[in-house]
Design a protein around this motif. Structure first.
Motif, mmCIF file in Angstrom:
data_model
loop_
_atom_site.group_PDB
_atom_site.id
_atom_site.type_symbol
_atom_site.label_atom_id
_atom_site.label_comp_id
_atom_site.label_asym_id
_atom_site.label_seq_id
_atom_site.Cartn_x
_atom_site.Cartn_y
_atom_site.Cartn_z
ATOM 1 N N PHE A 9 0.838 -1.204 0.000
ATOM 2 C CA PHE A 9 0.000 0.000 0.000
ATOM 3 C C PHE A 9 0.870 1.250 0.000
ATOM 4 C CE2 PHE A 9 -2.560 3.272 2.151
ATOM 5 C CZ PHE A 9 -3.671 3.285 1.315
ATOM 6 N N ARG A 10 1.865 1.271 0.856
ATOM 7 C CA ARG A 10 2.768 2.419 0.945
ATOM 8 C C ARG A 10 3.516 2.614 -0.381
ATOM 9 N NH1 ARG A 10 6.798 1.447 5.284
ATOM 10 N NH2 ARG A 10 7.710 0.195 3.647
ATOM 11 N N ARG A 11 3.972 1.534 -0.967
ATOM 12 C CA ARG A 11 4.736 1.606 -2.216
ATOM 13 C C ARG A 11 3.883 2.165 -3.358
ATOM 14 N NH1 ARG A 11 6.014 -3.568 -2.696
ATOM 15 N NH2 ARG A 11 4.179 -3.964 -3.963
ATOM 16 N N ASP A 12 2.613 1.738 -3.425
ATOM 17 C CA ASP A 12 1.735 2.146 -4.527
ATOM 18 C C ASP A 12 0.561 2.986 -4.034
ATOM 19 O OD1 ASP A 12 3.246 0.720 -6.466
ATOM 20 O OD2 ASP A 12 2.286 -1.142 -5.818
ATOM 21 N N LEU A 13 0.830 3.855 -3.089
ATOM 22 C CA LEU A 13 -0.221 4.641 -2.438
ATOM 23 C C LEU A 13 -1.127 5.345 -3.440
ATOM 24 C CD1 LEU A 13 -1.505 5.813 0.133
ATOM 25 C CD2 LEU A 13 0.213 7.615 0.052
ATOM 26 N N ARG A 14 -0.564 6.093 -4.357
ATOM 27 C CA ARG A 14 -1.372 6.852 -5.320
ATOM 28 C C ARG A 14 -2.281 5.925 -6.118
ATOM 29 N NH1 ARG A 14 -4.387 10.476 -5.597
ATOM 30 N NH2 ARG A 14 -2.884 11.579 -4.348
ATOM 31 N N ALA A 15 -1.780 4.809 -6.572
ATOM 32 C CA ALA A 15 -2.591 3.883 -7.368
ATOM 33 C C ALA A 15 -3.761 3.328 -6.550
ATOM 34 C CB ALA A 15 -1.724 2.741 -7.891
ATOM 35 N N TYR A 16 -3.506 2.977 -5.291
ATOM 36 C CA TYR A 16 -4.589 2.450 -4.446
ATOM 37 C C TYR A 16 -5.623 3.529 -4.128
ATOM 38 C CZ TYR A 16 -2.265 -2.004 -3.844
ATOM 39 O OH TYR A 16 -1.710 -3.235 -4.076
ATOM 40 N N LEU A 17 -5.170 4.742 -3.872
ATOM 41 C CA LEU A 17 -6.119 5.826 -3.603
ATOM 42 C C LEU A 17 -6.960 6.130 -4.841
ATOM 43 C CD1 LEU A 17 -4.002 8.274 -1.419
ATOM 44 C CD2 LEU A 17 -5.659 6.541 -0.675
ATOM 45 N N ASP A 18 -6.326 6.147 -6.004
ATOM 46 C CA ASP A 18 -7.074 6.379 -7.245
ATOM 47 C C ASP A 18 -8.089 5.269 -7.483
ATOM 48 O OD1 ASP A 18 -5.642 8.694 -7.698
ATOM 49 O OD2 ASP A 18 -4.321 7.817 -9.217
ATOM 50 N N LYS A 19 -7.698 4.024 -7.249
ATOM 51 C CA LYS A 19 -8.602 2.889 -7.443
ATOM 52 C C LYS A 19 -9.789 2.972 -6.475
ATOM 53 C CE LYS A 19 -8.618 -2.181 -7.607
ATOM 54 N NZ LYS A 19 -9.674 -2.203 -8.591
ATOM 55 N N THR A 20 -9.502 3.334 -5.245
ATOM 56 C CA THR A 20 -10.563 3.478 -4.248
ATOM 57 C C THR A 20 -11.545 4.564 -4.670
ATOM 58 O OG1 THR A 20 -9.103 2.746 -2.478
ATOM 59 C CG2 THR A 20 -11.038 3.986 -1.823
ATOM 60 N N ARG A 21 -11.026 5.668 -5.171
ATOM 61 C CA ARG A 21 -11.880 6.765 -5.632
ATOM 62 C C ARG A 21 -12.662 6.364 -6.879
ATOM 63 N NH1 ARG A 21 -8.325 10.575 -7.934
ATOM 64 N NH2 ARG A 21 -8.642 9.281 -9.757
ATOM 65 N N ASP A 22 -11.983 5.800 -7.857
ATOM 66 C CA ASP A 22 -12.605 5.504 -9.151
ATOM 67 C C ASP A 22 -13.579 4.336 -9.101
ATOM 68 O OD1 ASP A 22 -11.056 7.580 -10.116
ATOM 69 O OD2 ASP A 22 -9.549 6.257 -11.023
ATOM 70 N N ASP A 23 -13.260 3.316 -8.325
ATOM 71 C CA ASP A 23 -14.087 2.101 -8.280
ATOM 72 C C ASP A 23 -15.046 2.075 -7.093
ATOM 73 O OD1 ASP A 23 -12.584 1.387 -10.473
ATOM 74 O OD2 ASP A 23 -11.387 -0.105 -9.417
ATOM 75 N N ALA A 24 -14.934 3.040 -6.190
ATOM 76 C CA ALA A 24 -15.768 3.078 -4.977
ATOM 77 C C ALA A 24 -15.675 1.766 -4.205
ATOM 78 C CB ALA A 24 -17.215 3.410 -5.318
ATOM 79 N N GLU A 25 -14.491 1.162 -4.232
ATOM 80 C CA GLU A 25 -14.274 -0.084 -3.494
ATOM 81 C C GLU A 25 -13.218 0.150 -2.420
ATOM 82 O OE1 GLU A 25 -12.628 -4.610 -4.127
ATOM 83 O OE2 GLU A 25 -13.329 -3.507 -5.864
ATOM 84 N N PRO A 26 -13.542 -0.144 -1.163
ATOM 85 C CA PRO A 26 -12.565 0.036 -0.097
ATOM 86 C C PRO A 26 -11.385 -0.924 -0.250
ATOM 87 C CG PRO A 26 -14.719 -0.563 0.802
ATOM 88 C CD PRO A 26 -14.808 -0.645 -0.678
#
Length: 90
Positions: A9-26
């Motif tokens: 999560f720390r390594r790919d923080l931006r990608a996970y945050l974008d995915k959470t925002r875009d897919d509405a999946e926690p």
């Protein structure tokens, strides 16, 4: 819900945050200590969750919502024009 290690999560923080925002999946961020696991979710989805919880726990609001749903199911509805108050969201 996707589970990912704290390190990933720390390594790919931006990608996970974008995915959470875009897919509405926690995303569950896991740790070696299960008590330290956290869930990251979109603020809009969190607000919606809290609002629904509040309504479900409030007997008056819950009953009012159920009565409204029953009225709608019976077709006991009417259409109203929206009032333009002249205010802009800009």
């Amino acid at each position: 819900m996707q589970a990912v290690s704290y390190s990933a999560f720390r390594r790919d923080l931006r990608a996970y945050l974008d995915k959470t925002r875009d897919d509405a999946e926690p995303v569950m961020v896991t740790s070696k200590d299960p008590d330290a696991n956290v869930v990251v979710m979109n603020a809009r989805d969190y607000d919606n969750l809290i609002e629904n919880l509040y309504i479900a726990q409030n007997r008056y609001l819950s009953d009012k919502l159920m009565r409204s749903r029953e009225q709608f199911a019976r077709g006991d509805v009417s259409v109203h024009e929206l009032i333009d108050d002249g205010q802009s969201d800009d």
